[in-house]
Each structure stands twice: as structure tokens, then as C-alpha cells.
Design an enzyme around this catalytic site. Sequence first.
Site, PDB file in Angstrom:
ATOM      1  CB  SER A  20      -0.815   0.201   0.586  1.00 25.93           C
ATOM      2  OG  SER A  20      -1.604  -0.896   1.106  1.00 25.93           O
ATOM      3  CE  LYS A  43      -3.511  -5.762   8.767  1.00 23.03           C
ATOM      4  NZ  LYS A  43      -3.506  -5.857  10.540  1.00 23.03           N
ATOM      5  CG  ASP A  75      -3.365 -10.610   8.019  1.00 21.21           C
ATOM      6  OD1 ASP A  75      -2.945 -11.030   8.001  1.00 21.21           O
ATOM      7  OD2 ASP A  75      -4.415  -9.713   9.428  1.00 21.21           O
ATOM      8  CE1 TYR A 169      12.098  -7.595  11.485  1.00 22.27           C
ATOM      9  CE2 TYR A 169      14.805  -6.908  11.608  1.00 22.27           C
ATOM     10  CZ  TYR A 169      13.224  -6.915  10.983  1.00 22.27           C
ATOM     11  OH  TYR A 169      13.118  -5.719   9.793  1.00 22.27           O
TER      12      TYR A 169
END
Length: 286
Positions: A20, A43, A75, A169
Site C-alpha cells: 500500500s 489490509k 491479511d 525479529y
Amino acid sequence: MTQPAQRDLNGRTIVMSGGSRGIGLAILLAAARRGANSVILAKTDQPDPRLPGTVHTAVAEIEQAGGKAVAVVGDVRVEQDVDRAVATAVETFGGVDIVVNNASALNMSGTADVTPKRYDLMQSINSRGTYLLTRAALDHLKASDDAQVLTLSPPINLDPKWLGEFPPYMLSKYGMSLLTLGWAHEFAGDGIRANCLWPRTTIATAAVVNLLGGDDAGKRARTPEIMADAAVAVLTDPARPTGQTFLDDEVLAAHGVTDLAPYGDSEHNDIDFFIEGTDPADLPAH
């Protein structure tokens, strides 16, 4: 920046997770200028005051750049949404040629500070989402005459300073890389190439601005277009590389682009996570 003449993306169909805004959108815009079609699974159906753009504004930008695009609101953690994105690509454009694993969650906390819920979220978006989207597209990739998987994930750097900096992470991002490098070998006989791409420096995205130090961090980052041009260079490389983990500036240099000033290059750029020679202590406070 204009890329050197290479293989074309005209008529090729990309399915991307996220996209996006930021690096993902920049890649799709660069690919659109080369004639690619895009399906974006994201999303962001409605505007978020903290973040620019939605999946619908991304489609509008891609079409304005000369490409064709379809938004799939969903998602990457949800198998049915992933399947729907792939089905949309097949129904709209006739197949899938390229999967770009772009969606990612960032959390630079140590083990004790990452809750189990947050840990699961990060693994689900990063490594599991990469697995779900690529797996869902496999049959269609096998049917393509130039199938590729491109994952935005880092080189596997086992230096203890990176292993110990933020293990949750690290695991999620290295998982993305290991899956992709594994697929390069697993599906070599099916004609599917798979590579990773990572920026040498931080990139001026909403995540960098929001999590790594605000506007000052953004000023020390290169623009998303450097990753976009590097991605297009990999996807159109006549050498047809596979099983590689590329850094953006090295890709551009190999294709004759050495002036990085248009991307915001300077001696003040922050070097990104997991890059050899980077000291985590030198990165913005987190």
C-alpha cells in the site's frame, strides 16, 4: 531512475503481500512502468491517520504509472485471503509470474520485552506469510515461463551481535531468507527462481520514521526508489540469478548505476540491520 535495457516485465503478473505504501508500492510502480500487472494483498482498506495511502490508492498510482492492478483486501496471515489473492491474479491476468514477499512486521525489542502475542504476530506475518503466499502460487509459478520469487529479507549474518540484538525479529526475517533460498533449490527443476533483496541503508518509510527516530531518521535514509530499481533489475536480469541474497546498491552497481545521489545517498545514511560491519549500537535508539 531509468534502468538499463534488460528483460521486460510487459504482461508479467506480480502478486505482492503488502504494497500500500513504502518499498512495496515503489517496486510495483517501477514494475508498472515496465508493463507489469499487479495484485496487492493488504489490509489497508481505509485510511490510517498514522500512515499514508491505502491498497486502493496504491492501485490508482500503479494505473497512473501505466500498469494494471487489482486490490485484494486481506491479511497475509489468513490462508483464505492469500488463496483469494492468487485466484484474483489468475482470474484477472491469467496466471502468476512473480511473487514478492514484502509484508513484514518490525519489533526491535529483546526477548523479555516481546510478549508471546507480539512474537506470534511477527512470525505469522514475516516467515509464515512468506510461506503461505509462495505456496499458494506454486502451481501457477510452475506454469510460468519465467517464474520468480523475490523476498525482501536480509543476508543470513550469524555474527553474535546480530544473533543477540533482537532474536524474535531476527528469527522472523532470517526465516524469510532461509525459505526463499531453500525454494531456489527445491524448485529449480520447475523453473522457479528465488532471491532475497535487502537495503544496505535504512529506507525512508513510515516504519523508519515511526520506529527509528522520526523525521531525523528519515533524513538519514535513502528513498524507497533504490529498492524499487534494484528489484526491477533483479527481476529483469538476463543472467537469471537464483538462490542469491542481494543488497540494493550492489545490484545497481552491477547494472551500471553508481550515482546514488538521486536516492538520497550521503555519508550520513544509517546502515541497515544485519549488514556486515554494522554495529547495532550505531543505529538509531529503539
